[in-house]
Write a protein that holds these residues in place. Sequence first.
Motif, PDB file in Angstrom:
ATOM      1  N   LEU A  55       0.827  -1.206   0.000  1.00  0.00           N
ATOM      2  CA  LEU A  55       0.000   0.000   0.000  1.00  0.00           C
ATOM      3  C   LEU A  55       0.864   1.260   0.000  1.00  0.00           C
ATOM      4  N   ASP A  56       1.958   1.247   0.764  1.00  0.00           N
ATOM      5  CA  ASP A  56       2.874   2.400   0.745  1.00  0.00           C
ATOM      6  C   ASP A  56       3.444   2.619  -0.649  1.00  0.00           C
ATOM      7  N   PHE A  57       3.827   1.549  -1.314  1.00  0.00           N
ATOM      8  CA  PHE A  57       4.385   1.656  -2.663  1.00  0.00           C
ATOM      9  C   PHE A  57       3.356   2.219  -3.637  1.00  0.00           C
ATOM     10  N   VAL A  58       2.143   1.709  -3.569  1.00  0.00           N
ATOM     11  CA  VAL A  58       1.087   2.171  -4.479  1.00  0.00           C
ATOM     12  C   VAL A  58       0.779   3.639  -4.238  1.00  0.00           C
ATOM     13  N   LEU A  59       0.637   4.032  -2.977  1.00  0.00           N
ATOM     14  CA  LEU A  59       0.350   5.431  -2.676  1.00  0.00           C
ATOM     15  C   LEU A  59       1.510   6.341  -3.065  1.00  0.00           C
ATOM     16  N   ASP A  60       2.755   5.923  -2.869  1.00  0.00           N
ATOM     17  CA  ASP A  60       3.905   6.722  -3.308  1.00  0.00           C
ATOM     18  C   ASP A  60       3.898   6.904  -4.823  1.00  0.00           C
TER      19      ASP A  60
END
Length: 67
Positions: A55-60
């Motif tokens: 989720l962090d990767f997608v949001l970044d």
Amino acid sequence: MLQLFVRFQVMLVGPRRRDEGQTTAEYALVLLGAAAVALLLVGWATKTNRIGKLLDFVLDQIVGRVT
């Protein structure tokens, strides 16, 4: 005489079994198996924090494309 023969055949063969209960039990077992796999997957994902990293990767990536 024919009635006696038919009654004798019914006693030997017995009542016909229906498979509807067996089908319901098979569906229940499949659902239990799917639930067990889902619980194992959720347990693994929360233990390794892979979902949070994803989720962090997608949001970044989204924020990076917006700015």
